[in-house]
Write a protein that holds these residues in place. Structure first.
Motif, PDB file in Angstrom:
ATOM      1  N   PHE A 114       0.834  -1.206   0.000  1.00 53.27           N
ATOM      2  CA  PHE A 114       0.000   0.000   0.000  1.00 53.27           C
ATOM      3  C   PHE A 114       0.865   1.251   0.000  1.00 53.27           C
ATOM      4  N   HIS A 115       1.914   1.260   0.837  1.00 54.38           N
ATOM      5  CA  HIS A 115       2.764   2.456   0.915  1.00 54.38           C
ATOM      6  C   HIS A 115       3.615   2.624  -0.341  1.00 54.38           C
ATOM      7  N   ALA A 116       3.916   1.524  -1.023  1.00 58.84           N
ATOM      8  CA  ALA A 116       4.614   1.651  -2.298  1.00 58.84           C
ATOM      9  C   ALA A 116       3.718   2.324  -3.333  1.00 58.84           C
ATOM     10  N   ARG A 117       2.428   2.060  -3.270  1.00 58.69           N
ATOM     11  CA  ARG A 117       1.489   2.676  -4.209  1.00 58.69           C
ATOM     12  C   ARG A 117       1.173   4.123  -3.820  1.00 58.69           C
ATOM     13  N   TYR A 118       1.006   4.353  -2.512  1.00 58.52           N
ATOM     14  CA  TYR A 118       0.546   5.663  -2.040  1.00 58.52           C
ATOM     15  C   TYR A 118       1.471   6.163  -0.929  1.00 58.52           C
ATOM     16  N   PRO A 119       2.676   6.569  -1.275  1.00 58.07           N
ATOM     17  CA  PRO A 119       3.662   6.943  -0.255  1.00 58.07           C
ATOM     18  C   PRO A 119       3.315   8.205   0.527  1.00 58.07           C
ATOM     19  N   GLU A 120       2.358   8.990   0.034  1.00 60.84           N
ATOM     20  CA  GLU A 120       2.038  10.245   0.708  1.00 60.84           C
ATOM     21  C   GLU A 120       0.851  10.119   1.653  1.00 60.84           C
ATOM     22  N   ILE A 121       0.344   8.900   1.843  1.00 57.50           N
ATOM     23  CA  ILE A 121      -0.733   8.674   2.816  1.00 57.50           C
ATOM     24  C   ILE A 121      -0.123   8.188   4.123  1.00 57.50           C
ATOM     25  N   GLN A 122      -0.442   8.875   5.209  1.00 57.59           N
ATOM     26  CA  GLN A 122       0.020   8.499   6.551  1.00 57.59           C
ATOM     27  C   GLN A 122      -1.116   7.750   7.242  1.00 57.59           C
ATOM     28  N   VAL A 123      -0.896   6.467   7.569  1.00 59.45           N
ATOM     29  CA  VAL A 123      -1.951   5.629   8.147  1.00 59.45           C
ATOM     30  C   VAL A 123      -1.787   5.550   9.660  1.00 59.45           C
ATOM     31  N   ASP A 124      -2.824   5.934  10.387  1.00 59.94           N
ATOM     32  CA  ASP A 124      -2.864   5.794  11.842  1.00 59.94           C
ATOM     33  C   ASP A 124      -3.816   4.649  12.173  1.00 59.94           C
ATOM     34  N   PHE A 125      -3.271   3.522  12.663  1.00 58.05           N
ATOM     35  CA  PHE A 125      -4.088   2.364  13.004  1.00 58.05           C
ATOM     36  C   PHE A 125      -4.492   2.417  14.471  1.00 58.05           C
ATOM     37  N   GLY A 126      -5.753   2.137  14.737  1.00 58.65           N
ATOM     38  CA  GLY A 126      -6.233   1.869  16.087  1.00 58.65           C
ATOM     39  C   GLY A 126      -6.603   0.401  16.153  1.00 58.65           C
ATOM     40  N   LEU A 127      -5.970  -0.357  17.040  1.00 54.55           N
ATOM     41  CA  LEU A 127      -6.170  -1.802  17.108  1.00 54.55           C
ATOM     42  C   LEU A 127      -6.915  -2.160  18.385  1.00 54.55           C
ATOM     43  N   SER A 128      -8.136  -2.635  18.227  1.00 53.34           N
ATOM     44  CA  SER A 128      -8.959  -2.980  19.386  1.00 53.34           C
ATOM     45  C   SER A 128     -10.154  -3.781  18.905  1.00 53.34           C
ATOM     46  N   ASP A 129     -10.697  -4.622  19.784  1.00 55.47           N
ATOM     47  CA  ASP A 129     -11.922  -5.349  19.464  1.00 55.47           C
ATOM     48  C   ASP A 129     -13.169  -4.575  19.880  1.00 55.47           C
ATOM     49  N   ARG A 130     -12.985  -3.428  20.490  1.00 59.85           N
ATOM     50  CA  ARG A 130     -14.149  -2.647  20.934  1.00 59.85           C
ATOM     51  C   ARG A 130     -14.807  -1.954  19.745  1.00 59.85           C
ATOM     52  N   PRO A 131     -16.129  -1.717  19.798  1.00 61.19           N
ATOM     53  CA  PRO A 131     -16.778  -0.963  18.729  1.00 61.19           C
ATOM     54  C   PRO A 131     -16.335   0.498  18.773  1.00 61.19           C
ATOM     55  N   THR A 132     -16.233   1.114  17.611  1.00 63.24           N
ATOM     56  CA  THR A 132     -15.735   2.474  17.516  1.00 63.24           C
ATOM     57  C   THR A 132     -16.821   3.394  16.981  1.00 63.24           C
ATOM     58  N   ASP A 133     -16.974   4.559  17.592  1.00 60.27           N
ATOM     59  CA  ASP A 133     -17.857   5.605  17.075  1.00 60.27           C
ATOM     60  C   ASP A 133     -17.069   6.360  16.013  1.00 60.27           C
ATOM     61  N   LEU A 134     -17.259   6.002  14.753  1.00 60.62           N
ATOM     62  CA  LEU A 134     -16.428   6.547  13.695  1.00 60.62           C
ATOM     63  C   LEU A 134     -16.540   8.064  13.593  1.00 60.62           C
ATOM     64  N   LEU A 135     -17.763   8.584  13.672  1.00 62.89           N
ATOM     65  CA  LEU A 135     -17.935  10.031  13.580  1.00 62.89           C
ATOM     66  C   LEU A 135     -17.415  10.729  14.828  1.00 62.89           C
ATOM     67  N   GLY A 136     -17.783  10.199  15.993  1.00 62.16           N
ATOM     68  CA  GLY A 136     -17.385  10.838  17.243  1.00 62.16           C
ATOM     69  C   GLY A 136     -15.890  10.820  17.476  1.00 62.16           C
ATOM     70  N   GLU A 137     -15.205   9.768  16.987  1.00 62.73           N
ATOM     71  CA  GLU A 137     -13.764   9.644  17.195  1.00 62.73           C
ATOM     72  C   GLU A 137     -12.955  10.020  15.954  1.00 62.73           C
ATOM     73  N   ASN A 138     -13.648  10.580  14.963  1.00 60.35           N
ATOM     74  CA  ASN A 138     -12.982  11.081  13.756  1.00 60.35           C
ATOM     75  C   ASN A 138     -12.166  10.003  13.057  1.00 60.35           C
ATOM     76  N   VAL A 139     -12.766   8.808  12.936  1.00 62.16           N
ATOM     77  CA  VAL A 139     -12.116   7.683  12.263  1.00 62.16           C
ATOM     78  C   VAL A 139     -12.594   7.643  10.814  1.00 62.16           C
ATOM     79  N   ASP A 140     -11.674   7.421   9.891  1.00 62.91           N
ATOM     80  CA  ASP A 140     -12.023   7.412   8.472  1.00 62.91           C
ATOM     81  C   ASP A 140     -12.728   6.134   8.057  1.00 62.91           C
ATOM     82  N   CYS A 141     -12.250   4.983   8.523  1.00 59.24           N
ATOM     83  CA  CYS A 141     -12.864   3.717   8.144  1.00 59.24           C
ATOM     84  C   CYS A 141     -12.471   2.647   9.151  1.00 59.24           C
ATOM     85  N   ALA A 142     -13.222   1.541   9.152  1.00 59.51           N
ATOM     86  CA  ALA A 142     -12.969   0.472  10.110  1.00 59.51           C
ATOM     87  C   ALA A 142     -13.283  -0.874   9.479  1.00 59.51           C
TER      88      ALA A 142
END
Length: 322
Positions: A114-142
């Protein structure tokens, strides 16, 4: 005061933890960063940061402002990106949530592609089994397994998983080997997986032709996270039902034994979900497309030893391992 630059400086200070580090990352003098934060606090009439000689911590008002500022700056970056002449080089910060087990076994090993294709994208991973409020926590996708209950989200089905039932050889020597799913309800100890969204322990499910069985046995211990769940089985605490990619190495090494291999679990769909306001983002679009390729088994990015075990062939693989 340039409020936009002051907001960027504030976000960077919060993330860096010190004014000096933030100034280095912003490539500007430390006094300039300090002045911008002071002007921002004066403008807002609120203290955003607690300063000591060693580090900077965020106040309650600052924490709230940080989350909103992060969202605003992200939308500005997306707006700038959408106006770019070329969409072939999407850029910016991408916040992704996933279960740790799925990310570690499948997604992270393929990230160099992925980074070879899109080197200018900075990926911040959140790793957890808990459900995430995507809008409330400003998450792009899950990445989410199972049916999607929140109908406000856009969901793209990218695959499905089947589960394997297993236990240690020592456990089976003490309790015997179940020959039918109903055997698990008598004389066997179950390790429960607790679904974080509802707080309930999920039943074991099985399908054999037209026959389906659901096992709701009492459990000796339960977990709401995959690594702990597998560790409990390895400790001999009982039987687990788990996606095969999480235990294939343990099965191959003989630490765990697949059970009830003539039965498959009901398929569990795997979705990539994102809020409606993210659907035009170039960085989200290319990440969604890349993950769809990954789980479809694209030879360029597939780790065969991992992804082969995400489908119905799990049962056949389990039989072969016995």
């Amino acid at each position: 005061m340039d409020q936009l630059n002051a907001m960027r400086a504030f976000v960077r200070v919060v993330e860096a933890g010190t004014f000096s580090r933030a100034a280095d990352l912003l490539d500007m003098p430390k006094p300039t960063v300090t002045k911008q934060i002071q002007q921002l606090e004066a403008h807002l009439r609120a203290k955003l940061l607690n300063r000591t000689t060693r580090r900077v911590t965020v106040t309650m008002d600052g924490a709230a402002y940080y989350e909103r500022a992060l969202r605003v700056l992200g939308e500005i970056d997306e707006l700038d990106a959408s106006m770019a002449l070329s969409q072939a080089r999407p850029s910016g910060r991408l916040r992704v949530e996933s279960s740790a087990a799925l990310a570690v076994a499948v997604v992270i090993p393929a990230l160099p592609d992925f980074h070879a294709r899109y080197p200018e994208i900075q990926v911040d991973f959140g790793l957890s089994d808990r459900p995430t409020d995507l809008l409330g926590e400003n998450v792009d996708c899950a990445l989410r397994a199972g049916e999607i209950g929140d109908q406000s989200l856009i969901a793209r089905r990218i695959g499905e998983m089947y589960l394997i039932t297993c236990a240690t050889p020592d456990y089976l020597a003490r309790h015997g080997t179940p020959l039918h799913p109903s055997d698990l309800e008598a004389g066997h100890r179950i390790v429960g997986y607790r679904y974080a969204a509802a707080g309930r322990v999920l039943p074991f499910t099985y399908v054999n032709g037209e026959e389906s069985v659901e096992v709701k046995s009492d459990y000796v211990v339960s977990f709401n996270e995959g690594a702990g769940y597998v560790a409990a089985a390895l400790a001999g605490l009982g039987v687990i039902q788990v996606p095969s990619f999480m235990v294939q190495e343990h099965i191959a090494a003989g630490r765990l034994v697949p059970l009830l291999t003539s039965w498959c679990s009901a398929p569990k769909p795997l979705h990539l979900v994102y809020p409606p306001n993210r659907h035009l983002s170039n960085k989200v679009r290319v990440f969604v497309d890349w993950l769809a390729e990954l789980f479809a088994g694209d030879d360029k990015i597939q780790r065969k030893s991992t992804l082969k075990l995400l489908g119905r062939e799990d049962c056949e693989v389990a039989r072969a391992m016995q």
